[in-house]
Design an enzyme around this catalytic site. Sequence first.
Site, PDB file in Angstrom:
ATOM      1  N   MET A  37       0.807  -1.215   0.000  1.00 17.47           N
ATOM      2  CA  MET A  37       0.000   0.000   0.000  1.00 17.47           C
ATOM      3  C   MET A  37       0.843   1.270   0.000  1.00 17.47           C
ATOM      4  O   MET A  37       0.449   2.290   0.574  1.00 17.47           O
ATOM      5  CB  MET A  37      -0.934  -0.019   1.213  1.00 17.47           C
ATOM      6  CG  MET A  37      -1.837  -1.239   1.284  1.00 17.47           C
ATOM      7  SD  MET A  37      -2.815  -1.490  -0.232  1.00 17.47           S
ATOM      8  CE  MET A  37      -3.914  -0.083  -0.131  1.00 17.47           C
ATOM      9  N   ARG A  38       1.963   1.229  -0.666  1.00 15.54           N
ATOM     10  CA  ARG A  38       2.820   2.403  -0.791  1.00 15.54           C
ATOM     11  C   ARG A  38       3.014   2.748  -2.264  1.00 15.54           C
ATOM     12  O   ARG A  38       3.163   1.862  -3.110  1.00 15.54           O
ATOM     13  CB  ARG A  38       4.190   2.151  -0.161  1.00 15.54           C
ATOM     14  CG  ARG A  38       4.138   1.906   1.332  1.00 15.54           C
ATOM     15  CD  ARG A  38       3.818   3.163   2.104  1.00 15.54           C
ATOM     16  NE  ARG A  38       3.778   2.912   3.553  1.00 15.54           N
ATOM     17  CZ  ARG A  38       3.612   3.861   4.461  1.00 15.54           C
ATOM     18  NH1 ARG A  38       3.486   5.125   4.086  1.00 15.54           N
ATOM     19  NH2 ARG A  38       3.559   3.559   5.756  1.00 15.54           N
ATOM     20  N   ASN A  49       0.917  -5.273 -10.254  1.00 17.63           N
ATOM     21  CA  ASN A  49       0.047  -4.873  -9.148  1.00 17.63           C
ATOM     22  C   ASN A  49      -1.367  -5.372  -9.399  1.00 17.63           C
ATOM     23  O   ASN A  49      -1.762  -5.600 -10.551  1.00 17.63           O
ATOM     24  CB  ASN A  49       0.036  -3.346  -9.017  1.00 17.63           C
ATOM     25  CG  ASN A  49      -0.764  -2.871  -7.817  1.00 17.63           C
ATOM     26  OD1 ASN A  49      -0.604  -3.375  -6.713  1.00 17.63           O
ATOM     27  ND2 ASN A  49      -1.638  -1.914  -8.028  1.00 17.63           N
ATOM     28  N   HIS A  56      -5.459  -4.399  -8.569  1.00 16.70           N
ATOM     29  CA  HIS A  56      -6.294  -3.268  -8.165  1.00 16.70           C
ATOM     30  C   HIS A  56      -7.741  -3.721  -8.009  1.00 16.70           C
ATOM     31  O   HIS A  56      -8.254  -4.467  -8.852  1.00 16.70           O
ATOM     32  CB  HIS A  56      -6.216  -2.154  -9.221  1.00 16.70           C
ATOM     33  CG  HIS A  56      -7.048  -0.968  -8.865  1.00 16.70           C
ATOM     34  ND1 HIS A  56      -6.678  -0.072  -7.885  1.00 16.70           N
ATOM     35  CD2 HIS A  56      -8.248  -0.536  -9.337  1.00 16.70           C
ATOM     36  CE1 HIS A  56      -7.612   0.858  -7.784  1.00 16.70           C
ATOM     37  NE2 HIS A  56      -8.566   0.596  -8.644  1.00 16.70           N
TER      38      HIS A  56
END
Length: 236
Positions: free
Chosen positions: A134-135, A156, A158
């Site tokens: 979460m960065r 990633n 989403h």
Amino acid sequence: MPATFKIGTLISGGGTNLQAIIDACKDGRIPGKIMFTGSDTPGVRGLDRAKQAGIATFVVDYQQIINACRDNGIAPEDLPEDFDLAEVRDKQKLMDPADDRTRFFLESRAMAEKQLLTHIRPYDIDLLVLAGFMRVLTPYFIDRINTTPRQHKIMNIHPALLPAFPGTDGYGDTFRYGCKIGGCTVHFIDYGEDTGPIIGQKAFEIKDTDTLDDVKKKGLEKEWELYPECIRKFAE
């Protein structure tokens, strides 16, 4: 494909997507091996999942680094030797380049990313998977993983059907908008917010009686299917 396709993983929390990837590597659905799991937060459940699977782990405590930067300031010698603020500021697409807060954001994150890279580089990975990390990654870090032009190596997941509902609350945004179809997306990381090339998507129906918790549960089940499929596709 290399004899052993080497995967690195970064997490921030419970690691349910990490577990799905661990299981897929174990049963052969992903023809590769997770080399490490790193976290920006100490003590999270995902680190325990990795350790139980015999995977090396490390922590780069982002919050501690950011707090130290606020309290003590950032000296030039604290930054990576190859960090160029002007270059990184011009490449990023998340913040106003002229805003003073942008400089602090980029410099403090580069200090954390320098530590990430110190842990990651020895493994010589083929793919870096953000499994609930979460960065925001800055261009400084991205460019040091994507070392070949136009070849993405950071993946990633989403919680929405991109390009709809980018940001941190994809399932919530989908639910509140009144969508009847929700879903998840696996994509490559670029310099924007959830704007990188899409690799795969899965959708699910949202019924009139569904709550937000129902939507999140349906979404997670799709994520656990989709992420291993996309990693396998990349590996092959």
